[in-house]
Write a protein that holds these residues in place. Structure first.
Motif, short mmCIF file in Angstrom:
data_model
loop_
_atom_site.label_atom_id
_atom_site.label_comp_id
_atom_site.label_asym_id
_atom_site.label_seq_id
_atom_site.Cartn_x
_atom_site.Cartn_y
_atom_site.Cartn_z
N TYR A 88 0.81 -1.21 0.00
CA TYR A 88 0.00 0.00 0.00
C TYR A 88 0.84 1.27 0.00
O TYR A 88 1.86 1.35 0.68
CB TYR A 88 -0.93 0.02 1.23
CG TYR A 88 -1.99 -1.04 1.16
CD1 TYR A 88 -3.23 -0.77 0.62
CD2 TYR A 88 -1.72 -2.33 1.59
CE1 TYR A 88 -4.19 -1.76 0.52
CE2 TYR A 88 -2.68 -3.33 1.50
CZ TYR A 88 -3.91 -3.04 0.96
OH TYR A 88 -4.85 -4.02 0.86
N ASP A 89 0.37 2.26 -0.71
CA ASP A 89 0.94 3.60 -0.65
C ASP A 89 0.72 4.13 0.77
O ASP A 89 -0.26 3.77 1.43
CB ASP A 89 0.20 4.49 -1.67
CG ASP A 89 0.69 5.91 -1.65
OD1 ASP A 89 1.71 6.19 -2.28
OD2 ASP A 89 0.03 6.75 -0.97
N GLU A 90 1.61 4.98 1.25
CA GLU A 90 1.50 5.45 2.63
C GLU A 90 0.20 6.20 2.91
O GLU A 90 -0.26 6.27 4.04
CB GLU A 90 2.71 6.30 3.03
CG GLU A 90 2.81 7.64 2.32
CD GLU A 90 3.98 8.46 2.82
OE1 GLU A 90 3.91 8.98 3.96
OE2 GLU A 90 4.96 8.58 2.07
N HIS A 91 -0.44 6.75 1.86
CA HIS A 91 -1.70 7.49 2.02
C HIS A 91 -2.89 6.69 1.49
O HIS A 91 -3.95 7.27 1.23
CB HIS A 91 -1.62 8.83 1.32
CG HIS A 91 -0.50 9.69 1.81
ND1 HIS A 91 -0.47 10.22 3.09
CD2 HIS A 91 0.65 10.08 1.22
CE1 HIS A 91 0.65 10.91 3.24
NE2 HIS A 91 1.36 10.84 2.13
N ALA A 92 -2.73 5.39 1.34
CA ALA A 92 -3.79 4.55 0.77
C ALA A 92 -5.05 4.59 1.63
O ALA A 92 -5.01 4.90 2.84
CB ALA A 92 -3.30 3.11 0.64
N VAL A 93 -6.16 4.26 0.99
CA VAL A 93 -7.45 4.21 1.67
C VAL A 93 -8.09 2.85 1.37
O VAL A 93 -8.15 2.43 0.21
CB VAL A 93 -8.38 5.35 1.19
CG1 VAL A 93 -9.75 5.25 1.85
CG2 VAL A 93 -7.74 6.70 1.47
N LEU A 94 -8.55 2.17 2.43
CA LEU A 94 -9.23 0.88 2.31
C LEU A 94 -10.67 1.07 2.79
O LEU A 94 -10.90 1.40 3.96
CB LEU A 94 -8.51 -0.18 3.16
CG LEU A 94 -9.24 -1.51 3.38
CD1 LEU A 94 -9.53 -2.22 2.06
CD2 LEU A 94 -8.43 -2.40 4.30
N HIS A 95 -11.60 0.87 1.88
CA HIS A 95 -13.03 0.98 2.20
C HIS A 95 -13.54 -0.41 2.56
O HIS A 95 -13.51 -1.32 1.72
CB HIS A 95 -13.82 1.52 1.00
CG HIS A 95 -13.31 2.82 0.49
ND1 HIS A 95 -13.80 4.02 0.93
CD2 HIS A 95 -12.34 3.11 -0.41
CE1 HIS A 95 -13.16 5.01 0.31
NE2 HIS A 95 -12.27 4.48 -0.50
N ALA A 96 -13.97 -0.59 3.80
CA ALA A 96 -14.49 -1.87 4.27
C ALA A 96 -15.90 -1.65 4.82
O ALA A 96 -16.29 -0.50 5.09
CB ALA A 96 -13.56 -2.43 5.35
N PRO A 97 -16.66 -2.71 5.00
CA PRO A 97 -18.03 -2.54 5.48
C PRO A 97 -18.14 -1.83 6.84
O PRO A 97 -19.10 -1.10 7.07
CB PRO A 97 -18.55 -3.97 5.59
CG PRO A 97 -17.75 -4.74 4.60
CD PRO A 97 -16.38 -4.11 4.65
N ASP A 98 -17.16 -2.03 7.71
CA ASP A 98 -17.26 -1.45 9.05
C ASP A 98 -16.76 -0.03 9.16
O ASP A 98 -17.22 0.74 10.00
CB ASP A 98 -16.55 -2.34 10.08
CG ASP A 98 -15.06 -2.47 9.81
OD1 ASP A 98 -14.63 -2.32 8.65
OD2 ASP A 98 -14.31 -2.75 10.77
#
Length: 118
Positions: free
Chosen positions: A32-42
């Motif tokens: 992951y890039d240091e500023h990455a974003v992971l969209h998860a259900p919670d």
């Protein structure tokens, strides 16, 4: 297949390899890039530290034998976008992730899974 698609597939394969060979959350988070974003259900996880903690919890909650029965149902990439559909037997009959890859790193990801009756 163009260079961008190949790079996206390469990052996805490295990411999946770290998961499937039980290398741990730190190795998975390296993609992951240091500023990455992971969209998860919670919730939405921002940055490598939060994403690493997500994977620590995810891996910690996997049932015994989960990696043995993990099955990739679909894996494809088009340019910077990668998409997978997977399952873990009846425990997780449907999981899906979409990745946006730039410069060899995941910058955005969506994740969702249907967890079967426990």
């Amino acid at each position: 297949m163009n260079t961008t698609t190949n790079q996206t597939l390469s990052v996805m394969n490295r990411h999946l390899h770290a998961f499937m060979t039980n290398q741990g959350a730190a190795a998975i988070a390296d993609d992951y890039d240091e500023h990455a974003v992971l969209h998860a259900p919670d919730r939405v996880y921002r940055g490598v530290d939060e994403i690493r903690r997500f994977f620590e919890a995810f891996l910690g909650n996997l049932p015994e034998r989960a990696l043995e029965i993990f099955r990739m149902r679909t894996q494809e990439a088009h340019g910077e976008v990668g998409y997978i559909v997977w399952s873990v037997g009846e425990l997780i009959p449907l999981g899906t992730d979409t990745f946006l890859v730039k410069d060899g790193k995941i910058v955005q990801q969506t994740y969702a899974a249907y967890v079967g009756a426990q």
